[in-house]
Design an enzyme around this catalytic site. Structure first.
Site, mmCIF file in Angstrom:
data_model
loop_
_atom_site.group_PDB
_atom_site.id
_atom_site.type_symbol
_atom_site.label_atom_id
_atom_site.label_comp_id
_atom_site.label_asym_id
_atom_site.label_seq_id
_atom_site.Cartn_x
_atom_site.Cartn_y
_atom_site.Cartn_z
ATOM 1 N N ARG A 113 3.508 0.897 7.798
ATOM 2 C CA ARG A 113 3.687 1.658 6.575
ATOM 3 C C ARG A 113 4.795 2.699 6.761
ATOM 4 N NH1 ARG A 113 2.516 1.497 1.118
ATOM 5 N NH2 ARG A 113 1.497 3.381 0.352
ATOM 6 N N THR A 390 4.697 -5.403 -4.949
ATOM 7 C CA THR A 390 4.384 -5.666 -3.560
ATOM 8 C C THR A 390 4.341 -7.178 -3.426
ATOM 9 O OG1 THR A 390 3.178 -3.618 -3.511
ATOM 10 C CG2 THR A 390 2.484 -5.273 -1.919
ATOM 11 N N THR A 408 5.925 -4.162 1.135
ATOM 12 C CA THR A 408 6.326 -3.670 -0.179
ATOM 13 C C THR A 408 7.490 -2.700 -0.122
ATOM 14 O OG1 THR A 408 5.445 -2.648 -2.197
ATOM 15 C CG2 THR A 408 4.747 -1.661 -0.136
ATOM 16 N N GLY A 482 0.082 -5.777 -6.565
ATOM 17 C CA GLY A 482 -0.570 -5.282 -7.786
ATOM 18 C C GLY A 482 -0.970 -3.819 -7.739
ATOM 19 N N GLY A 483 -0.444 -3.058 -6.768
ATOM 20 C CA GLY A 483 -0.751 -1.624 -6.729
ATOM 21 C C GLY A 483 -2.251 -1.393 -6.672
#
Ligand code: GLY
Length: 578
Positions: A113, A390, A408, A482-483
Protein backbone atom coordinates in the site's frame (compact mmCIF):
# COMPACT_ATOMS: atom_id res chain seq x y z
CA UNK A 1 -9.46 -35.93 0.84
CA UNK A 2 -12.87 -34.59 1.77
CA UNK A 3 -14.99 -33.66 -1.16
CA UNK A 4 -17.43 -31.17 0.22
CA UNK A 5 -20.41 -29.68 -1.56
CA UNK A 6 -18.26 -26.72 -2.56
CA UNK A 7 -16.24 -29.02 -4.74
CA UNK A 8 -18.77 -31.64 -5.71
CA UNK A 9 -21.85 -29.88 -6.79
CA UNK A 10 -20.99 -28.18 -10.02
CA UNK A 11 -20.01 -30.57 -12.62
CA UNK A 12 -22.80 -32.97 -13.34
CA UNK A 13 -22.04 -36.31 -14.85
CA UNK A 14 -18.25 -35.91 -15.20
CA UNK A 15 -17.80 -35.05 -11.59
CA UNK A 16 -20.29 -37.63 -10.41
CA UNK A 17 -17.80 -40.26 -11.46
CA UNK A 18 -14.93 -38.43 -9.78
CA UNK A 19 -16.98 -37.88 -6.64
CA UNK A 20 -17.74 -41.56 -6.52
CA UNK A 21 -14.07 -42.46 -6.77
CA UNK A 22 -12.87 -39.88 -4.24
CA UNK A 23 -15.60 -39.81 -1.72
CA UNK A 24 -17.41 -43.09 -1.84
CA UNK A 25 -21.15 -43.49 -1.78
CA UNK A 26 -23.00 -40.84 0.17
CA UNK A 27 -20.13 -38.35 0.63
CA UNK A 28 -21.08 -36.13 -2.27
CA UNK A 29 -24.60 -35.68 -1.05
CA UNK A 30 -25.69 -32.55 -2.87
CA UNK A 31 -27.83 -33.04 -5.98
CA UNK A 32 -25.62 -32.48 -8.98
CA UNK A 33 -27.15 -30.30 -11.66
CA UNK A 34 -26.31 -31.04 -15.27
CA UNK A 35 -23.59 -28.74 -16.52
CA UNK A 36 -25.76 -27.98 -19.51
CA UNK A 37 -28.48 -26.58 -17.28
CA UNK A 38 -26.23 -24.02 -15.67
CA UNK A 39 -24.39 -20.88 -16.67
CA UNK A 40 -20.91 -22.27 -16.76
CA UNK A 41 -17.44 -20.87 -16.23
CA UNK A 42 -14.24 -21.34 -18.23
CA UNK A 43 -12.40 -24.56 -17.45
CA UNK A 44 -8.68 -25.42 -17.50
CA UNK A 45 -6.68 -28.34 -16.14
CA UNK A 46 -3.29 -26.89 -15.28
CA UNK A 47 -3.24 -23.21 -14.54
CA UNK A 48 -5.40 -20.16 -14.85
CA UNK A 49 -5.21 -16.36 -14.73
CA UNK A 50 -8.37 -14.28 -14.49
CA UNK A 51 -8.00 -10.55 -14.88
CA UNK A 52 -9.94 -7.52 -15.99
CA UNK A 53 -8.03 -7.40 -19.28
CA UNK A 54 -7.74 -10.20 -21.85
CA UNK A 55 -4.15 -9.37 -22.89
CA UNK A 56 -2.98 -9.45 -19.28
CA UNK A 57 -4.76 -12.78 -18.64
CA UNK A 58 -2.92 -14.21 -21.65
CA UNK A 59 0.40 -12.91 -20.31
CA UNK A 60 -0.30 -14.70 -17.03
CA UNK A 61 -1.10 -18.01 -18.71
CA UNK A 62 1.95 -17.76 -20.97
CA UNK A 63 4.19 -17.38 -17.91
CA UNK A 64 2.53 -20.43 -16.34
CA UNK A 65 3.08 -22.41 -19.55
CA UNK A 66 6.76 -21.43 -19.50
CA UNK A 67 7.10 -23.08 -16.10
CA UNK A 68 6.50 -20.04 -13.96
CA UNK A 69 4.54 -20.49 -10.76
CA UNK A 70 1.48 -18.51 -9.66
CA UNK A 71 3.63 -15.73 -8.18
CA UNK A 72 5.66 -15.39 -11.39
CA UNK A 73 2.42 -15.12 -13.35
CA UNK A 74 0.98 -12.61 -10.87
CA UNK A 75 4.10 -10.42 -11.12
CA UNK A 76 3.99 -10.49 -14.94
CA UNK A 77 0.25 -9.70 -14.89
CA UNK A 78 0.84 -6.82 -12.46
CA UNK A 79 3.30 -5.20 -14.88
CA UNK A 80 1.18 -6.02 -17.96
CA UNK A 81 -1.93 -4.42 -16.47
CA UNK A 82 0.04 -1.21 -15.90
CA UNK A 83 0.17 -1.05 -19.71
CA UNK A 84 -3.12 -2.61 -20.82
CA UNK A 85 -5.43 -1.28 -18.07
CA UNK A 86 -4.05 2.17 -17.25
CA UNK A 87 -7.29 2.95 -15.41
CA UNK A 88 -6.12 0.78 -12.50
CA UNK A 89 -3.12 -1.37 -13.39
CA UNK A 90 -0.14 0.59 -12.21
CA UNK A 91 3.44 1.27 -11.26
CA UNK A 92 2.47 4.52 -9.51
CA UNK A 93 -0.02 3.06 -7.03
CA UNK A 94 -0.11 0.27 -4.51
CA UNK A 95 -2.03 -2.75 -3.34
CA UNK A 96 -2.14 -6.11 -1.63
CA UNK A 97 -1.15 -9.64 -2.61
CA UNK A 98 -2.18 -12.86 -0.90
CA UNK A 99 0.02 -15.87 -1.66
CA UNK A 100 -0.99 -19.43 -0.79
CA UNK A 101 1.54 -22.27 -0.93
CA UNK A 102 -0.09 -25.56 -1.69
CA UNK A 103 2.83 -27.67 -0.44
CA UNK A 104 3.00 -26.29 3.09
CA UNK A 105 -0.52 -24.85 3.26
CA UNK A 106 0.89 -21.45 4.33
CA UNK A 107 -0.61 -18.13 3.31
CA UNK A 108 1.02 -14.71 3.56
CA UNK A 109 -0.19 -11.19 2.87
CA UNK A 110 2.12 -8.79 1.07
CA UNK A 111 1.22 -5.17 1.81
CA UNK A 112 2.49 -2.73 -0.80
CA UNK A 113 0.00 0.00 0.00
CA UNK A 114 1.15 3.59 -0.59
CA UNK A 115 2.44 5.61 2.37
CA UNK A 116 1.92 9.28 3.20
CA UNK A 117 4.95 11.46 2.38
CA UNK A 118 7.06 12.57 5.38
CA UNK A 119 6.10 16.24 4.90
CA UNK A 120 2.38 15.58 5.43
CA UNK A 121 0.54 17.01 8.45
CA UNK A 122 -2.78 15.94 9.89
CA UNK A 123 -4.79 18.95 8.63
CA UNK A 124 -2.88 19.31 5.39
CA UNK A 125 -5.94 18.84 3.17
CA UNK A 126 -8.19 21.33 4.95
CA UNK A 127 -8.81 24.75 3.40
CA UNK A 128 -9.21 28.12 5.20
CA UNK A 129 -12.76 27.22 6.16
CA UNK A 130 -11.67 23.95 7.70
CA UNK A 131 -13.25 21.94 4.87
CA UNK A 132 -11.51 19.18 2.89
CA UNK A 133 -9.97 20.65 -0.29
CA UNK A 134 -11.17 17.99 -2.74
CA UNK A 135 -9.04 19.20 -5.63
CA UNK A 136 -5.88 18.99 -3.56
CA UNK A 137 -6.57 15.53 -2.12
CA UNK A 138 -7.88 14.00 -5.36
CA UNK A 139 -6.52 15.79 -8.43
CA UNK A 140 -3.14 17.32 -7.61
CA UNK A 141 0.43 16.09 -7.12
CA UNK A 142 -0.30 16.34 -3.39
CA UNK A 143 -2.92 13.60 -3.78
CA UNK A 144 -0.26 10.94 -4.31
CA UNK A 145 1.06 8.57 -1.69
CA UNK A 146 4.50 7.02 -2.11
CA UNK A 147 3.91 4.20 -4.61
CA UNK A 148 4.38 0.59 -3.49
CA UNK A 149 3.61 -1.55 -6.54
CA UNK A 150 7.14 -2.02 -7.94
CA UNK A 151 8.55 -2.89 -4.51
CA UNK A 152 5.61 -5.18 -3.76
CA UNK A 153 5.92 -7.17 -6.97
CA UNK A 154 9.69 -7.43 -6.44
CA UNK A 155 9.31 -8.70 -2.86
CA UNK A 156 6.76 -11.29 -4.01
CA UNK A 157 9.14 -12.43 -6.74
CA UNK A 158 12.13 -12.51 -4.41
CA UNK A 159 10.28 -14.63 -1.85
CA UNK A 160 8.46 -17.00 -4.16
CA UNK A 161 9.35 -16.52 -7.83
CA UNK A 162 10.90 -19.16 -10.03
CA UNK A 163 11.55 -17.44 -13.40
CA UNK A 164 14.08 -14.62 -13.81
CA UNK A 165 12.78 -11.12 -13.03
CA UNK A 166 13.44 -9.66 -16.50
CA UNK A 167 11.36 -12.37 -18.15
CA UNK A 168 8.35 -11.29 -16.12
CA UNK A 169 8.64 -7.71 -17.36
CA UNK A 170 9.27 -8.63 -21.01
CA UNK A 171 5.58 -8.93 -22.01
CA UNK A 172 4.72 -5.55 -20.46
CA UNK A 173 7.66 -3.87 -22.21
CA UNK A 174 6.57 -5.35 -25.53
CA UNK A 175 2.95 -4.25 -25.05
CA UNK A 176 4.01 -0.72 -24.12
CA UNK A 177 6.47 -0.41 -27.01
CA UNK A 178 4.42 -2.01 -29.75
CA UNK A 179 1.12 -0.64 -28.55
CA UNK A 180 -2.18 -2.16 -27.45
CA UNK A 181 -5.41 -2.04 -29.41
CA UNK A 182 -7.70 0.31 -27.51
CA UNK A 183 -10.82 -1.54 -26.41
CA UNK A 184 -14.24 -0.02 -25.81
CA UNK A 185 -13.72 0.17 -22.03
CA UNK A 186 -10.46 2.11 -22.40
CA UNK A 187 -11.84 4.44 -25.08
CA UNK A 188 -14.92 5.28 -23.01
CA UNK A 189 -13.10 5.70 -19.72
CA UNK A 190 -10.50 8.02 -21.31
CA UNK A 191 -13.35 10.03 -22.75
CA UNK A 192 -14.86 10.35 -19.27
CA UNK A 193 -11.53 11.28 -17.67
CA UNK A 194 -10.53 13.77 -20.39
CA UNK A 195 -11.15 16.93 -18.39
CA UNK A 196 -8.93 16.04 -15.48
CA UNK A 197 -6.22 14.26 -17.51
CA UNK A 198 -5.78 16.55 -20.51
CA UNK A 199 -4.72 19.50 -18.35
CA UNK A 200 -1.43 17.71 -17.60
CA UNK A 201 0.93 17.81 -20.62
CA UNK A 202 2.50 14.38 -19.99
CA UNK A 203 -0.93 12.74 -19.56
CA UNK A 204 -2.31 14.49 -22.64
CA UNK A 205 0.65 13.47 -24.81
CA UNK A 206 0.18 9.79 -23.96
CA UNK A 207 -3.55 9.25 -23.65
CA UNK A 208 -4.84 11.63 -26.33
CA UNK A 209 -3.79 12.11 -29.93
CA UNK A 210 -1.65 15.06 -31.03
CA UNK A 211 -4.74 16.90 -32.33
CA UNK A 212 -6.32 16.44 -28.88
CA UNK A 213 -8.89 13.89 -30.01
CA UNK A 214 -9.48 10.65 -28.15
CA UNK A 215 -8.56 7.12 -29.21
CA UNK A 216 -11.25 5.08 -30.92
CA UNK A 217 -11.75 1.37 -30.23
CA UNK A 218 -9.32 -0.65 -32.33
CA UNK A 219 -6.69 2.10 -32.61
CA UNK A 220 -3.20 1.44 -31.26
CA UNK A 221 -2.03 3.09 -28.01
CA UNK A 222 1.77 3.12 -27.65
CA UNK A 223 3.39 4.15 -24.34
CA UNK A 224 7.08 4.72 -25.05
CA UNK A 225 7.95 6.52 -21.79
CA UNK A 226 6.33 3.72 -19.84
CA UNK A 227 8.26 1.15 -21.91
CA UNK A 228 11.49 2.96 -21.01
CA UNK A 229 10.59 2.94 -17.29
CA UNK A 230 9.73 -0.76 -17.46
CA UNK A 231 13.07 -1.50 -19.15
CA UNK A 232 14.93 0.29 -16.36
CA UNK A 233 13.02 -1.74 -13.77
CA UNK A 234 13.72 -4.96 -15.71
CA UNK A 235 17.45 -4.19 -15.82
CA UNK A 236 18.03 -2.64 -12.39
CA UNK A 237 15.14 -3.93 -10.28
CA UNK A 238 13.26 -1.72 -7.79
CA UNK A 239 16.27 0.62 -7.21
CA UNK A 240 15.54 2.10 -10.65
CA UNK A 241 12.17 3.23 -9.33
CA UNK A 242 13.05 4.13 -5.75
CA UNK A 243 16.56 5.60 -6.12
CA UNK A 244 17.56 5.76 -9.79
CA UNK A 245 16.44 7.48 -12.95
CA UNK A 246 12.69 7.00 -12.42
CA UNK A 247 12.95 8.34 -8.86
CA UNK A 248 14.78 11.42 -10.15
CA UNK A 249 12.06 12.11 -12.70
CA UNK A 250 9.24 11.54 -10.23
CA UNK A 251 10.80 13.90 -7.70
CA UNK A 252 11.50 16.55 -10.37
CA UNK A 253 7.85 16.40 -11.40
CA UNK A 254 6.78 16.72 -7.75
CA UNK A 255 9.03 19.72 -7.21
CA UNK A 256 7.78 21.44 -10.37
CA UNK A 257 4.16 21.03 -9.31
CA UNK A 258 4.08 21.50 -5.54
CA UNK A 259 4.04 17.75 -4.81
CA UNK A 260 5.24 16.32 -1.51
CA UNK A 261 7.06 13.11 -2.44
CA UNK A 262 10.83 13.47 -1.99
CA UNK A 263 13.82 11.31 -2.88
CA UNK A 264 13.94 10.19 0.77
CA UNK A 265 10.26 9.20 0.73
CA UNK A 266 10.94 6.92 -2.23
CA UNK A 267 14.16 5.53 -0.76
CA UNK A 268 12.46 4.83 2.56
CA UNK A 269 9.41 3.03 1.13
CA UNK A 270 9.00 -0.44 2.66
CA UNK A 271 6.77 -3.39 1.80
CA UNK A 272 5.33 -5.19 4.84
CA UNK A 273 4.72 -8.95 4.84
CA UNK A 274 1.81 -9.57 7.20
CA UNK A 275 -0.17 -12.44 8.67
CA UNK A 276 -3.50 -12.65 6.85
CA UNK A 277 -6.74 -12.33 8.78
CA UNK A 278 -8.57 -15.63 9.15
CA UNK A 279 -12.06 -16.85 9.94
CA UNK A 280 -14.36 -19.80 9.38
CA UNK A 281 -17.65 -19.86 7.55
CA UNK A 282 -19.88 -22.93 7.59
CA UNK A 283 -16.88 -25.25 7.66
CA UNK A 284 -14.63 -23.41 5.23
CA UNK A 285 -11.59 -21.36 6.19
CA UNK A 286 -11.65 -17.75 4.99
CA UNK A 287 -8.30 -16.01 4.53
CA UNK A 288 -8.13 -12.36 3.55
CA UNK A 289 -6.21 -9.11 3.78
CA UNK A 290 -5.50 -7.68 7.25
CA UNK A 291 -5.22 -3.95 8.09
CA UNK A 292 -4.33 -1.51 6.61
CA UNK A 293 -7.12 -3.04 4.59
CA UNK A 294 -10.49 -3.09 6.27
CA UNK A 295 -11.52 -5.76 3.76
CA UNK A 296 -10.59 -9.00 5.49
CA UNK A 297 -11.70 -7.91 8.96
CA UNK A 298 -15.16 -6.86 7.83
CA UNK A 299 -15.58 -9.74 5.38
CA UNK A 300 -15.07 -12.13 8.28
CA UNK A 301 -17.18 -10.04 10.66
CA UNK A 302 -20.02 -10.09 8.12
CA UNK A 303 -19.72 -13.82 7.43
CA UNK A 304 -19.78 -14.43 11.19
CA UNK A 305 -23.06 -12.53 11.39
CA UNK A 306 -24.52 -14.37 8.38
CA UNK A 307 -23.73 -17.72 9.97
CA UNK A 308 -26.52 -17.02 12.46
CA UNK A 309 -29.21 -17.25 9.79
CA UNK A 310 -30.41 -20.01 7.40
CA UNK A 311 -29.67 -18.05 4.24
CA UNK A 312 -29.87 -21.10 1.97
CA UNK A 313 -33.39 -21.81 3.18
CA UNK A 314 -34.49 -18.22 2.64
CA UNK A 315 -33.05 -18.13 -0.89
CA UNK A 316 -30.53 -16.01 -2.72
CA UNK A 317 -31.54 -12.36 -2.98
CA UNK A 318 -34.87 -12.91 -1.23
CA UNK A 319 -36.05 -9.91 0.78
CA UNK A 320 -35.23 -11.76 4.02
CA UNK A 321 -31.62 -12.33 2.95
CA UNK A 322 -31.05 -8.86 1.48
CA UNK A 323 -32.48 -7.28 4.64
CA UNK A 324 -30.15 -9.28 6.94
CA UNK A 325 -27.17 -8.50 4.72
CA UNK A 326 -27.98 -4.80 4.67
CA UNK A 327 -28.44 -4.59 8.44
CA UNK A 328 -25.23 -6.52 9.05
CA UNK A 329 -23.34 -4.28 6.61
CA UNK A 330 -24.49 -1.14 8.43
CA UNK A 331 -23.04 -2.45 11.68
CA UNK A 332 -19.77 -3.50 10.06
CA UNK A 333 -19.25 -0.17 8.27
CA UNK A 334 -20.03 1.74 11.48
CA UNK A 335 -17.24 -0.24 13.17
CA UNK A 336 -14.97 0.43 10.20
CA UNK A 337 -15.35 4.17 10.69
CA UNK A 338 -14.18 3.93 14.31
CA UNK A 339 -11.60 1.18 14.58
CA UNK A 340 -9.80 0.63 11.29
CA UNK A 341 -6.52 2.21 10.28
CA UNK A 342 -2.86 1.42 9.68
CA UNK A 343 -1.90 -1.15 12.36
CA UNK A 344 1.62 0.28 12.48
CA UNK A 345 0.09 3.51 13.85
CA UNK A 346 -3.08 2.52 15.71
CA UNK A 347 -4.25 -0.54 17.60
CA UNK A 348 -6.93 -2.25 15.49
CA UNK A 349 -9.08 -4.69 17.51
CA UNK A 350 -8.92 -7.39 14.83
CA UNK A 351 -9.61 -10.32 17.18
CA UNK A 352 -12.62 -8.60 18.71
CA UNK A 353 -14.10 -7.52 15.42
CA UNK A 354 -13.71 -10.98 13.90
CA UNK A 355 -14.87 -12.98 16.91
CA UNK A 356 -17.93 -15.21 16.61
CA UNK A 357 -19.22 -13.97 19.97
CA UNK A 358 -19.21 -10.31 18.90
CA UNK A 359 -20.93 -11.21 15.61
CA UNK A 360 -23.61 -13.11 17.53
CA UNK A 361 -24.26 -10.04 19.69
CA UNK A 362 -24.54 -7.84 16.61
CA UNK A 363 -26.75 -10.30 14.73
CA UNK A 364 -29.11 -10.52 17.71
CA UNK A 365 -29.71 -6.76 17.44
CA UNK A 366 -31.02 -7.07 13.90
CA UNK A 367 -34.81 -7.04 13.67
CA UNK A 368 -36.43 -9.30 11.08
CA UNK A 369 -38.77 -6.76 9.48
CA UNK A 370 -37.36 -3.35 10.28
CA UNK A 371 -34.48 -1.41 8.79
CA UNK A 372 -32.71 0.43 11.57
CA UNK A 373 -32.07 4.06 10.49
CA UNK A 374 -28.35 4.78 10.21
CA UNK A 375 -28.73 7.55 12.80
CA UNK A 376 -29.63 4.93 15.42
CA UNK A 377 -26.45 2.99 14.74
CA UNK A 378 -23.13 3.73 16.37
CA UNK A 379 -19.87 1.77 16.21
CA UNK A 380 -20.07 -1.30 18.48
CA UNK A 381 -17.74 -2.36 21.26
CA UNK A 382 -15.66 -5.32 20.14
CA UNK A 383 -13.72 -6.81 23.00
CA UNK A 384 -9.96 -6.60 22.76
CA UNK A 385 -8.75 -10.08 22.01
CA UNK A 386 -13.93 4.06 -7.60
CA UNK A 387 -14.77 6.71 -10.35
CA UNK A 388 -13.41 3.74 -8.44
CA UNK A 389 -11.06 1.81 -10.64
CA UNK A 390 -9.16 -0.56 -8.53
CA UNK A 391 -8.55 -3.91 -10.19
CA UNK A 392 -8.27 -7.47 -8.98
CA UNK A 393 -6.74 -10.60 -10.50
CA UNK A 394 -6.50 -14.23 -9.48
CA UNK A 395 -3.98 -16.90 -10.47
CA UNK A 396 -3.62 -20.61 -9.71
CA UNK A 397 -0.78 -22.77 -11.00
CA UNK A 398 -0.59 -26.51 -11.66
CA UNK A 399 0.63 -27.23 -8.13
CA UNK A 400 -2.36 -25.48 -6.56
CA UNK A 401 -0.40 -22.41 -5.47
CA UNK A 402 -2.71 -19.43 -5.54
CA UNK A 403 -2.29 -15.68 -5.73
CA UNK A 404 -4.92 -12.99 -5.25
CA UNK A 405 -3.90 -9.41 -6.02
CA UNK A 406 -5.94 -6.24 -5.69
CA UNK A 407 -4.03 -3.08 -6.59
CA UNK A 408 -5.02 0.42 -7.45
CA UNK A 409 -4.41 4.05 -8.32
CA UNK A 410 -7.63 4.80 -6.37
CA UNK A 411 -9.75 6.62 -9.01
CA UNK A 412 -9.67 5.69 -12.68
CA UNK A 413 -6.18 6.85 -13.80
CA UNK A 414 -5.57 7.94 -10.17
CA UNK A 415 -5.08 11.71 -10.02
CA UNK A 416 -4.94 11.71 -13.84
CA UNK A 417 -1.36 12.99 -13.65
CA UNK A 418 1.52 11.28 -15.45
CA UNK A 419 4.89 12.19 -13.93
CA UNK A 420 6.71 13.82 -16.86
CA UNK A 421 9.18 11.56 -18.64
CA UNK A 422 8.12 8.37 -16.85
CA UNK A 423 4.82 7.36 -18.48
CA UNK A 424 3.69 6.55 -14.93
CA UNK A 425 0.28 7.65 -13.67
CA UNK A 426 0.24 8.91 -10.06
CA UNK A 427 -2.23 7.57 -7.54
CA UNK A 428 -4.60 9.77 -5.52
CA UNK A 429 -4.67 7.41 -2.57
CA UNK A 430 -4.45 10.19 0.02
CA UNK A 431 -8.23 10.53 -0.38
CA UNK A 432 -8.55 7.18 1.42
CA UNK A 433 -7.45 8.88 4.64
CA UNK A 434 -10.07 10.54 6.83
CA UNK A 435 -8.81 14.05 6.00
CA UNK A 436 -11.34 15.49 8.43
CA UNK A 437 -13.17 13.38 11.03
CA UNK A 438 -16.73 12.71 9.89
CA UNK A 439 -16.28 14.18 6.37
CA UNK A 440 -16.99 11.56 3.69
CA UNK A 441 -14.31 10.68 1.13
CA UNK A 442 -15.07 10.00 -2.55
CA UNK A 443 -16.74 6.68 -1.62
CA UNK A 444 -18.90 8.31 1.04
CA UNK A 445 -16.82 6.59 3.73
CA UNK A 446 -16.19 8.43 6.94
CA UNK A 447 -13.51 7.85 9.52
CA UNK A 448 -11.84 9.31 12.55
CA UNK A 449 -8.58 9.26 14.44
CA UNK A 450 -7.64 5.71 13.49
CA UNK A 451 -7.45 6.74 9.83
CA UNK A 452 -6.22 10.32 10.32
CA UNK A 453 -3.45 11.61 8.00
CA UNK A 454 0.09 11.14 9.35
CA UNK A 455 3.57 10.99 7.81
CA UNK A 456 4.58 7.49 6.70
CA UNK A 457 1.11 6.10 7.43
CA UNK A 458 -0.86 3.88 5.05
CA UNK A 459 -4.39 5.08 4.21
CA UNK A 460 -7.15 2.64 5.12
CA UNK A 461 -8.28 0.46 2.22
CA UNK A 462 -11.24 -1.76 1.43
CA UNK A 463 -9.33 -4.01 -0.96
CA UNK A 464 -10.05 -7.63 -0.12
CA UNK A 465 -8.05 -10.24 -2.02
CA UNK A 466 -9.51 -13.44 -0.53
CA UNK A 467 -9.05 -17.20 -0.45
CA UNK A 468 -11.51 -19.82 0.69
CA UNK A 469 -9.57 -22.86 1.89
CA UNK A 470 -10.70 -26.42 2.35
CA UNK A 471 -8.36 -28.89 4.02
CA UNK A 472 -5.70 -26.18 3.84
CA UNK A 473 -5.92 -25.82 0.06
CA UNK A 474 -7.26 -22.86 -1.89
CA UNK A 475 -10.60 -23.78 -3.47
CA UNK A 476 -11.72 -20.22 -4.24
CA UNK A 477 -9.56 -17.22 -5.17
CA UNK A 478 -11.45 -13.97 -5.56
CA UNK A 479 -11.50 -10.20 -5.17
CA UNK A 480 -12.92 -7.07 -6.76
CA UNK A 481 -12.52 -3.36 -7.38
CA UNK A 482 -15.25 -0.98 -6.24
CA UNK A 483 -13.96 1.15 -3.36
CA UNK A 484 -16.26 0.79 -0.38
CA UNK A 485 -18.25 -1.88 -2.29
CA UNK A 486 -15.32 -4.29 -2.48
CA UNK A 487 -16.01 -5.90 0.88
CA UNK A 488 -19.70 -6.48 0.23
CA UNK A 489 -19.02 -7.75 -3.30
CA UNK A 490 -16.55 -10.36 -2.07
CA UNK A 491 -18.98 -11.28 0.71
CA UNK A 492 -21.70 -12.03 -1.85
CA UNK A 493 -19.38 -14.16 -3.99
CA UNK A 494 -18.48 -16.27 -0.94
CA UNK A 495 -22.09 -16.53 0.27
CA UNK A 496 -23.49 -17.26 -3.21
CA UNK A 497 -21.12 -20.21 -3.48
CA UNK A 498 -21.27 -21.60 0.05
CA UNK A 499 -24.87 -20.79 0.99
CA UNK A 500 -26.64 -20.77 -2.33
CA UNK A 501 -24.69 -23.51 -4.08
CA UNK A 502 -23.98 -21.41 -7.16
CA UNK A 503 -21.04 -22.11 -9.42
CA UNK A 504 -18.53 -19.30 -9.95
CA UNK A 505 -20.27 -17.99 -13.08
CA UNK A 506 -23.65 -17.88 -11.35
CA UNK A 507 -22.18 -16.42 -8.18
CA UNK A 508 -20.59 -13.65 -10.23
CA UNK A 509 -23.61 -12.84 -12.38
CA UNK A 510 -26.18 -12.75 -9.55
CA UNK A 511 -27.42 -9.17 -8.90
CA UNK A 512 -25.54 -7.45 -6.06
CA UNK A 513 -26.59 -5.23 -3.17
CA UNK A 514 -24.63 -2.91 -0.89
CA UNK A 515 -25.11 -0.94 2.30
CA UNK A 516 -22.34 0.98 4.07
CA UNK A 517 -24.27 2.56 6.98
CA UNK A 518 -23.70 6.08 5.63
CA UNK A 519 -25.22 7.19 3.35
CA UNK A 520 -28.30 5.43 4.71
CA UNK A 521 -29.34 3.77 1.45
CA UNK A 522 -29.69 0.19 0.31
CA UNK A 523 -28.08 0.12 -3.08
CA UNK A 524 -29.26 -2.54 -5.55
CA UNK A 525 -28.28 -3.54 -9.04
CA UNK A 526 -31.03 -4.18 -11.55
CA UNK A 527 -32.39 -7.71 -11.43
CA UNK A 528 -33.91 -8.01 -7.93
CA UNK A 529 -37.51 -9.14 -7.93
CA UNK A 530 -40.10 -6.38 -7.53
CA UNK A 531 -41.64 -8.43 -4.70
CA UNK A 532 -38.39 -8.30 -2.73
CA UNK A 533 -37.94 -4.60 -3.42
CA UNK A 534 -41.49 -3.86 -2.24
CA UNK A 535 -40.91 -5.77 1.01
CA UNK A 536 -37.56 -4.08 1.60
CA UNK A 537 -39.19 -0.67 1.20
CA UNK A 538 -42.03 -1.68 3.54
CA UNK A 539 -39.45 -2.67 6.15
CA UNK A 540 -37.97 0.82 6.00
CA UNK A 541 -35.06 0.57 3.58
CA UNK A 542 -34.32 3.47 1.30
CA UNK A 543 -33.77 1.43 -1.85
CA UNK A 544 -31.78 3.04 -4.65
CA UNK A 545 -30.81 1.54 -7.99
CA UNK A 546 -27.36 2.59 -9.15
CA UNK A 547 -24.69 1.38 -11.55
CA UNK A 548 -23.11 -2.06 -11.38
CA UNK A 549 -21.25 -3.03 -8.20
CA UNK A 550 -17.72 -4.50 -8.37
CA UNK A 551 -15.95 -6.50 -11.04
CA UNK A 552 -14.80 -9.81 -9.61
CA UNK A 553 -12.10 -12.04 -11.11
CA UNK A 554 -12.32 -15.50 -9.57
CA UNK A 555 -11.08 -19.07 -9.82
CA UNK A 556 -12.49 -22.20 -8.19
CA UNK A 557 -10.26 -25.26 -7.87
CA UNK A 558 -11.81 -28.71 -7.92
CA UNK A 559 -10.55 -32.24 -8.47
CA UNK A 560 -11.94 -31.99 -12.00
CA UNK A 561 -9.96 -28.85 -12.81
CA UNK A 562 -9.96 -25.10 -12.49
CA UNK A 563 -13.08 -23.05 -13.14
CA UNK A 564 -12.68 -19.33 -13.72
CA UNK A 565 -14.98 -16.45 -14.39
CA UNK A 566 -14.25 -12.85 -15.29
CA UNK A 567 -17.08 -10.54 -14.27
CA UNK A 568 -19.05 -9.18 -17.21
CA UNK A 569 -19.93 -5.94 -15.39
CA UNK A 570 -16.98 -4.30 -17.10
CA UNK A 571 -15.96 -5.29 -20.63
CA UNK A 572 -12.58 -6.69 -21.59
CA UNK A 573 -11.82 -9.28 -18.89
CA UNK A 574 -10.86 -12.90 -19.51
CA UNK A 575 -10.54 -16.15 -17.63
CA UNK A 576 -7.62 -17.78 -19.45
CA UNK A 577 -6.22 -21.21 -18.72
CA UNK A 578 -4.30 -24.09 -20.21
N1 GLY B 1 -8.63 3.00 -3.07
C1 GLY B 1 -9.65 2.11 -2.72
C2 GLY B 1 -9.28 1.24 -1.58
O1 GLY B 1 -8.11 1.04 -1.34
O2 GLY B 1 -10.15 0.74 -0.90
Amino acid sequence: MTLSPLVCRWFGPILLAICAVYSGAGRCDVALPSLLDRVHPVMARNGMAVTQDALASQVGVEILRQGGNAVDAAVAVGFALAVTLPQAGNLGGGGFMLVHHAANKQTEAIDFRETAPAAIRRDFYLNDKGEVDETRIRYSHQAAGVPGTVAGLAIAHGRHGRLPWFRLLAPAIQLAEQGIPVNLDLALSLHEARERMARWPASRAIFFKSDGSGYQPGELLRQTDLAASLKLIAEQGPPAFYEGEIARRLVADMQANGGLITADDLKNYRVVVREPVRGRYRGYEIVSMPPPSSGGVHLIQLLNMLENWPLAEWGANSAAVVHRLAEAMKLAYADRSEYLGDPDFVKVPVAGLTSKAYAKELAARIEPNRARPAAEIKPGQPRQHESEQTTHYSVIDRDGNAVAVTYTLNFSYGSGIVAAGTGILLNNEMDDFAAKPGAPNAYGLIGGDANAVAPGKRPLSSMSPTFVLEDGQAVLVTGSPGGSRIITTVLQIVSNIIDHQMNIAEATLAPRMHHQWLPDELRLEEGFSPDSVRLLREWGHTVVFKEAIGDTQSIVRTPAGLYGFSDTRRPGGLAAGY
